[in-house]
Design a protein around this motif. Structure first.
Motif, PDB file in Angstrom:
ATOM      1  N   PRO A 150      31.929  39.072  54.060  1.00 54.33           N
ATOM      2  CA  PRO A 150      31.180  39.888  53.098  1.00 54.33           C
ATOM      3  C   PRO A 150      30.456  39.014  52.089  1.00 54.33           C
ATOM      4  O   PRO A 150      30.673  37.802  51.998  1.00 54.33           O
ATOM      5  N   SER A 151      29.601  39.649  51.282  1.00 52.87           N
ATOM      6  CA  SER A 151      28.790  38.899  50.332  1.00 52.87           C
ATOM      7  C   SER A 151      29.619  38.412  49.150  1.00 52.87           C
ATOM      8  O   SER A 151      30.437  39.161  48.600  1.00 52.87           O
ATOM      9  N   GLU A 152      29.336  37.204  48.721  1.00 51.78           N
ATOM     10  CA  GLU A 152      29.974  36.657  47.521  1.00 51.78           C
ATOM     11  C   GLU A 152      29.408  37.283  46.249  1.00 51.78           C
ATOM     12  O   GLU A 152      29.997  37.151  45.167  1.00 51.78           O
ATOM     13  N   HIS A 153      28.273  37.969  46.358  1.00 51.37           N
ATOM     14  CA  HIS A 153      27.632  38.554  45.181  1.00 51.37           C
ATOM     15  C   HIS A 153      28.243  39.896  44.773  1.00 51.37           C
ATOM     16  O   HIS A 153      27.909  40.423  43.711  1.00 51.37           O
ATOM     17  N   THR A 154      29.107  40.445  45.605  1.00 50.82           N
ATOM     18  CA  THR A 154      29.813  41.693  45.279  1.00 50.82           C
ATOM     19  C   THR A 154      31.314  41.467  45.472  1.00 50.82           C
ATOM     20  O   THR A 154      31.921  41.991  46.413  1.00 50.82           O
ATOM     21  N   PRO A 155      31.943  40.679  44.597  1.00 49.45           N
ATOM     22  CA  PRO A 155      33.329  40.258  44.831  1.00 49.45           C
ATOM     23  C   PRO A 155      34.330  41.410  44.795  1.00 49.45           C
ATOM     24  O   PRO A 155      35.329  41.373  45.536  1.00 49.45           O
ATOM     25  N   ARG A 156      34.103  42.420  43.959  1.00 48.15           N
ATOM     26  CA  ARG A 156      35.067  43.526  43.914  1.00 48.15           C
ATOM     27  C   ARG A 156      34.981  44.367  45.182  1.00 48.15           C
ATOM     28  O   ARG A 156      36.001  44.832  45.689  1.00 48.15           O
ATOM     29  N   SER A 157      33.783  44.534  45.691  1.00 49.58           N
ATOM     30  CA  SER A 157      33.634  45.237  46.968  1.00 49.58           C
ATOM     31  C   SER A 157      34.270  44.441  48.102  1.00 49.58           C
ATOM     32  O   SER A 157      34.888  45.011  49.015  1.00 49.58           O
ATOM     33  N   SER A 158      34.150  43.125  48.045  1.00 47.36           N
ATOM     34  CA  SER A 158      34.791  42.283  49.057  1.00 47.36           C
ATOM     35  C   SER A 158      36.304  42.384  48.976  1.00 47.36           C
ATOM     36  O   SER A 158      36.998  42.424  49.999  1.00 47.36           O
ATOM     37  N   ALA A 159      36.836  42.427  47.751  1.00 46.95           N
ATOM     38  CA  ALA A 159      38.281  42.602  47.584  1.00 46.95           C
ATOM     39  C   ALA A 159      38.723  43.946  48.150  1.00 46.95           C
ATOM     40  O   ALA A 159      39.784  44.047  48.802  1.00 46.95           O
ATOM     41  N   PHE A 160      37.933  44.986  47.908  1.00 49.51           N
ATOM     42  CA  PHE A 160      38.234  46.301  48.483  1.00 49.51           C
ATOM     43  C   PHE A 160      38.282  46.221  50.007  1.00 49.51           C
ATOM     44  O   PHE A 160      39.199  46.771  50.651  1.00 49.51           O
ATOM     45  N   LEU A 161      37.308  45.563  50.613  1.00 51.15           N
ATOM     46  CA  LEU A 161      37.278  45.437  52.068  1.00 51.15           C
ATOM     47  C   LEU A 161      38.490  44.670  52.584  1.00 51.15           C
ATOM     48  O   LEU A 161      39.081  45.049  53.610  1.00 51.15           O
ATOM     49  N   CYS A 162      38.865  43.608  51.893  1.00 46.39           N
ATOM     50  CA  CYS A 162      40.046  42.839  52.309  1.00 46.39           C
ATOM     51  C   CYS A 162      41.296  43.720  52.332  1.00 46.39           C
ATOM     52  O   CYS A 162      42.070  43.698  53.299  1.00 46.39           O
ATOM     53  N   GLU A 163      41.494  44.483  51.268  1.00 44.39           N
ATOM     54  CA  GLU A 163      42.685  45.335  51.180  1.00 44.39           C
ATOM     55  C   GLU A 163      42.649  46.428  52.243  1.00 44.39           C
ATOM     56  O   GLU A 163      43.666  46.718  52.900  1.00 44.39           O
ATOM     57  N   LEU A 164      41.490  47.058  52.424  1.00 47.61           N
ATOM     58  CA  LEU A 164      41.364  48.128  53.407  1.00 47.61           C
ATOM     59  C   LEU A 164      41.641  47.627  54.812  1.00 47.61           C
ATOM     60  O   LEU A 164      42.434  48.227  55.568  1.00 47.61           O
ATOM     61  N   LEU A 165      41.020  46.531  55.190  1.00 49.17           N
ATOM     62  CA  LEU A 165      41.142  46.034  56.560  1.00 49.17           C
ATOM     63  C   LEU A 165      42.528  45.485  56.836  1.00 49.17           C
ATOM     64  O   LEU A 165      43.045  45.613  57.960  1.00 49.17           O
ATOM     65  N   ALA A 166      43.169  44.883  55.827  1.00 46.36           N
ATOM     66  CA  ALA A 166      44.545  44.405  56.008  1.00 46.36           C
ATOM     67  C   ALA A 166      45.504  45.571  56.215  1.00 46.36           C
ATOM     68  O   ALA A 166      46.519  45.436  56.904  1.00 46.36           O
TER      69      ALA A 166
END
Length: 470
Positions: A150-166
């Motif tokens: 995911p993009s480094e420019h949207t770190p909170r969205s990336s954190a959301f994706l990490c938690e969801l996919l895990a």
């Protein structure tokens, strides 16, 4: 919602071992139809439960994003695509019988769509969940494992994706890499079985170069300057309403947003007024404006847009801000009248709420103007059937919505992708499934076949050869 903890960047040295783990797990057990459908069902359920978390994360990244825009663009679109994938999956997986030709009779032929292995996905910041999860879900439906960047420019969205996919997938089926452009460059250079990149044309060229040594197949969803053409006679109030929707949704930070609009010269000023009326009507209430007007996602993007408008003013062009907006990264919807080709905003994709309005004398002139430029990712003709067909007979674009904007992206049955500088390949629905599988041709030979006789000495079968080549 408590802000999610931002995960640490992924060390570059772990990228290849992670890919190897994903590939080894895929080779050990290729996902069958039941697993694919179950994976998609669990992803859908987990995602649907966390739509509010998603909207909060995206808004925090943007500084402010209108909640309905997140729910529609990054929520509804993903859920709709997963539903379509699950609904069609068994039919797409079924081997398709094709003719082998009378010369090979009685052999039988078929095409099987088999998974490739590990698909890499590089997602952008403008729709950080949509453009991560739709290609990911498509790759899962196609029977692959996935490595997402995911993009480094949207770190909170990336954190959301990490938690969801895990929560949904084991680590050897779906993995996530986090980090800046250096991590992205190393990621693009991995020997994936397929790589999907969404982003700018400039970065797309770098991704293609990084993938070339491995001959990695690519789907590149890029951008460019997507035109709208308002044909003579088309109602201006309707055109203005639909252009404003397409341009101001997500504050114009959409790869298929109308980048400029061409209108017959006699009605240019009337269109300007109709656009002004439409914008001010939608955002007249200050409270609604604060809630519904999305901000620019980063300081650098805001500065870039400011520079484009400043350049237009410096050239003496008519610049028309349409609203007063508040917020550090809010950018007023702005019209620029008849800029020349040398204006900075006509040289690059705008990717924000600035709309150049250009006049033309004849429809043929408008078509020639578009044809003289790189092929766009999207095209928006507004007119009657004959006018639209005249445009479509000449302009090649990645996708078209007639008499509206953006909506072809949401049609699950339509392939989505660019052409030339706006991209290569396509995904969504069957197009994505086909791109992320190998169309494997299989010929089943019969116990007895004419080819049993085709061997030297050929003098014995001369009549048979003559019959086959007739």
């Amino acid at each position: 919602m408590d802000a999610p903890r931002l995960p640490d960047p992924t060390p570059t040295c772990t990228l290849r071992p992670t890919l190897d783990t994903l590939r080894a797990a895929w080779r050990a057990r290729r996902p069958d139809a039941a697993q694919r459908r179950d994976d998609l069902a669990r992803l859908r359920a987990a995602f649907a439960r966390r739509l509010d978390d998603m909207a909060d994360a995206i808004s925090a990244d943007f500084g402010h994003r209108a909640r309905p825009e997140s729910l529609i663009a990054d929520g509804m679109s993903v859920l709709s695509e997963i539903d379509a994938l699950r609904r069609q999956l068994r039919a797409w997986m079924r081997p398709r019988r094709v003719g082998a030709g009378w010369r090979l009779w009685p052999a039988r032929a078929q095409v099987r769509h088999v998974p490739l292995g590990v698909v890499g996905v590089i997602a952008p910041w403008n729709y950080p969940v949509n453009l991560a999860l739709i290609p990911l879900a498509t790759a899962i439906a196609a029977g692959n494992h996935v490595f997402l960047k995911p993009s480094e420019h949207t770190p909170r969205s990336s954190a959301f994706l990490c938690e969801l996919l895990a929560e949904v997938f084991p680590a050897d089926r779906v993995a996530v890499a986090l980090g800046d452009a250096d991590i992205g460059a190393a990621f693009a250079g991995l020997p994936f079985d397929h790589l999907v990149f969404t982003g700018s044309t400039a970065v797309g060229r770098k991704v293609m170069a990084a993938a070339a040594p491995n001959l990695t197949p690519l789907t590149l969803e890029l951008g460019g300057k997507s035109p709208a053409i308002v044909c003579p006679g088309y109602p201006l109030d309707k055109a203005a309403a639909r252009l404003v929707t397409g341009k101001l949704f997500n504050a114009g930070q959409t790869c298929i947003a109308p980048d400029y609009v061409l209108v017959d010269a006699a009605r240019r000023d009337a269109l300007l007024e109709a656009l002004r009326f439409e914008v001010r009507g939608r955002y007249a209430d200050p409270a609604a404006r604060a809630a519904d007007y999305t901000h620019i996602a980063s300081d650098s993007q805001h500065a870039r847009l400011t520079a484009l408008v400043d350049d237009a003013r410096a050239r003496g062009l008519t610049v028309l801000p349409l609203l007063e907006v508040e917020g550090a990264r809010a950018f007023a919807p702005t019209l620029v009248v008849d800029p020349g080709n040398d204006a900075a905003l006509m040289q690059e994709e705008i990717f924000g709420p600035v709309l150049p309005v250009l006049s033309y004398r004849t429809l043929d002139e408008a078509i020639a103007f578009v044809e003289a430029r790189d092929r766009p990712l999207a095209l928006y003709p507004f007119g009657d059937r004959a006018q639209v067909e005249a445009i479509l007979a000449h302009v090649v674009a990645g996708g078209v919505t007639v008499n509206d904007t953006l909506l072809h992206f949401a049609a699950n049955g339509l392939p989505f992708g660019g052409v030339g500088a706006s991209g290569m390949g396509a995904y969504h629905g069957r197009a994505g499934f086909d791109a992320m599988t190998k169309a494997l041709p299989v010929l089943w030979q019969s116990r007895i076949a004419v080819t049993d006789r085709l061997r030297p000495p050929y003098a014995r079968v001369a009549r048979l050869v003559d019959w086959l080549v007739r």
